[in-house]
Motif scaffolding. Sequence first.
Motif, mmCIF file in Angstrom:
data_model
loop_
_atom_site.group_PDB
_atom_site.id
_atom_site.type_symbol
_atom_site.label_atom_id
_atom_site.label_comp_id
_atom_site.label_asym_id
_atom_site.label_seq_id
_atom_site.Cartn_x
_atom_site.Cartn_y
_atom_site.Cartn_z
ATOM 1 N N ALA A 66 0.607 -1.129 -0.152
ATOM 2 C CA ALA A 66 -0.144 -0.053 -0.019
ATOM 3 C C ALA A 66 0.587 1.354 -0.267
ATOM 4 O O ALA A 66 1.595 1.432 0.526
ATOM 5 C CB ALA A 66 -0.732 0.141 1.550
ATOM 6 N N ALA A 67 0.426 2.166 -1.305
ATOM 7 C CA ALA A 67 1.614 2.749 -1.529
ATOM 8 C C ALA A 67 1.426 4.559 -0.963
ATOM 9 O O ALA A 67 0.123 4.303 -0.872
ATOM 10 C CB ALA A 67 2.353 3.111 -2.989
ATOM 11 N N ALA A 68 2.160 4.675 0.047
ATOM 12 C CA ALA A 68 1.780 5.779 0.500
ATOM 13 C C ALA A 68 2.916 7.185 -0.219
ATOM 14 O O ALA A 68 3.722 7.379 -0.876
ATOM 15 C CB ALA A 68 2.223 6.276 2.111
ATOM 16 N N GLU B 16 -6.335 16.615 5.758
ATOM 17 C CA GLU B 16 -5.732 17.566 4.996
ATOM 18 C C GLU B 16 -6.406 18.717 4.438
ATOM 19 O O GLU B 16 -6.536 20.002 4.373
ATOM 20 C CB GLU B 16 -4.269 17.913 4.754
ATOM 21 N N LEU B 17 -7.227 18.157 3.290
ATOM 22 C CA LEU B 17 -7.774 19.580 2.029
ATOM 23 C C LEU B 17 -9.351 19.188 2.399
ATOM 24 O O LEU B 17 -9.753 19.692 1.394
ATOM 25 C CB LEU B 17 -6.909 18.695 0.588
ATOM 26 N N GLY B 18 -9.693 17.907 2.713
ATOM 27 C CA GLY B 18 -11.142 18.177 2.922
ATOM 28 C C GLY B 18 -11.606 16.907 1.324
ATOM 29 O O GLY B 18 -13.083 17.128 1.197
ATOM 30 N N ARG C 98 -1.326 -2.962 -7.535
ATOM 31 C CA ARG C 98 -1.307 -1.266 -6.727
ATOM 32 C C ARG C 98 -2.338 -1.130 -6.186
ATOM 33 O O ARG C 98 -3.515 -0.566 -6.782
ATOM 34 C CB ARG C 98 -0.886 -0.045 -8.559
ATOM 35 N N VAL C 99 -2.129 -0.617 -4.951
ATOM 36 C CA VAL C 99 -3.337 0.512 -4.004
ATOM 37 C C VAL C 99 -2.587 1.440 -3.081
ATOM 38 O O VAL C 99 -1.337 1.154 -3.151
ATOM 39 C CB VAL C 99 -3.424 -1.071 -3.027
ATOM 40 N N LEU C 100 -3.205 1.945 -3.080
ATOM 41 C CA LEU C 100 -2.399 3.649 -2.481
ATOM 42 C C LEU C 100 -3.122 3.833 -0.854
ATOM 43 O O LEU C 100 -4.336 3.547 -0.511
ATOM 44 C CB LEU C 100 -2.916 4.756 -3.491
ATOM 45 N N THR C 101 -2.447 4.561 -0.559
ATOM 46 C CA THR C 101 -3.179 5.533 0.899
ATOM 47 C C THR C 101 -3.120 6.828 0.988
ATOM 48 O O THR C 101 -2.118 6.846 0.318
ATOM 49 C CB THR C 101 -1.745 4.482 2.077
ATOM 50 N N ALA C 102 -4.663 6.759 0.902
ATOM 51 C CA ALA C 102 -4.347 8.043 0.084
ATOM 52 C C ALA C 102 -5.257 8.981 1.695
ATOM 53 O O ALA C 102 -6.260 10.174 0.946
ATOM 54 C CB ALA C 102 -6.038 8.267 -0.812
ATOM 55 N N GLU C 103 -4.990 9.047 2.815
ATOM 56 C CA GLU C 103 -5.591 9.671 3.426
ATOM 57 C C GLU C 103 -5.062 10.929 3.978
ATOM 58 O O GLU C 103 -5.430 11.690 4.513
ATOM 59 C CB GLU C 103 -5.581 9.148 5.006
ATOM 60 N N ALA C 104 -4.098 11.567 3.381
ATOM 61 C CA ALA C 104 -3.379 12.807 3.331
ATOM 62 C C ALA C 104 -4.865 13.545 2.680
ATOM 63 O O ALA C 104 -4.598 14.618 3.428
ATOM 64 C CB ALA C 104 -2.037 12.897 3.051
ATOM 65 N N ASP D 85 -10.359 5.740 -4.721
ATOM 66 C CA ASP D 85 -11.657 5.774 -3.872
ATOM 67 C C ASP D 85 -11.035 4.891 -2.513
ATOM 68 O O ASP D 85 -9.975 4.377 -2.441
ATOM 69 C CB ASP D 85 -12.068 5.529 -4.991
ATOM 70 N N ASP D 86 -12.627 4.271 -1.926
ATOM 71 C CA ASP D 86 -12.386 3.592 -0.413
ATOM 72 C C ASP D 86 -11.719 2.282 -0.758
ATOM 73 O O ASP D 86 -11.556 1.776 -0.009
ATOM 74 C CB ASP D 86 -13.304 4.214 0.031
ATOM 75 N N ARG D 87 -12.139 1.663 -2.256
ATOM 76 C CA ARG D 87 -12.428 0.269 -2.022
ATOM 77 C C ARG D 87 -11.361 -0.369 -3.438
ATOM 78 O O ARG D 87 -12.089 -0.273 -4.263
ATOM 79 C CB ARG D 87 -13.613 -0.508 -2.012
#
Length: 297
Positions: free
Chosen positions: A134-136, A278-280, A268-274, A229-231
């Motif tokens: 899970a790529a950050a 930070e920007l809503g 390819r899976v992403l970590t997309a919390e930032a 997205d979330d999933r």
Amino acid sequence: MDAVAGTEPVAAGLPVRRVLLTGATGRVGARFLPRLKQLGAETRLMVWSPGPGVRRSATMIVGDLADAGACRAAVEGADAVVHIAAAFQGLRPDQSEDVNFQATRQLATAARDAGVRRFVQLSSSLVYADGAGAAAEDTPVRESAAASFPAAKLGAERALSAVRGLESSVLRLAFTYGEGDPHLAEAIGWARRGGTGRMHLVHHADVRQAILCVLSAPELPRRVYNVADDRPVGPAELLAAAPGFAVRGQVEEGAVTETEPGAQPFGRVLTAEAIRQELGFAPGFPSIAAAAEKGAL
């Protein structure tokens, strides 16, 4: 252009009014341009050659991004730049990386010198190395790419990071889909031919939302954001979500095709919390299943 009303926030009072957009004839740019116009932004386009869906006008600059003079003319008077264009078709990966490094450096340097307030570079999750988990945003990117499209995005990112004194941000997108984009047909083709692992997606409506989040932010706390997205889904889930989406087999400008080794999105899976924190950012389509239910494929 929105597939379903209400999936994107209305950015009332968008703080940048004059926006230069590159890549307006590609899959992402062509879907973002109508949103800019809807918000009342004064939009200028820079294109290598006008596509069938883009008419020439006084606000269009036809020129090469590697041309410093063309870049200076394009950014004159702009508040922001949204840089989507990439040159990769017909180029080897090493050529693609170099061409896009030079082009983005010219454009970003011209933007800084012209006093542009914000520069948004659209990139891809394909810049992350295979097997990265899970790529950050701080996960190391590839040293080099085996396919010309991720090489193009690597070159552009490296050029932007080398231009100091410019308020800029990079959006690394998951696999884009929606609103008839043939990307989805290509992904389903990979799934039917034995794709393995999961892939992360992001709907075009949410790509637009992410760009607007960056353009609207009072400050940018970081330079890079993953957008997804979330999933993330595996091949079986992808096929179940879009069972009737035929594989068209067509290649458009901006396409990442199965003929490019190293460009396939499975695994390819992403970590997309930032970007959320930070920007809503909040995906209007949290999954491809949700998009299918709303008829937004």
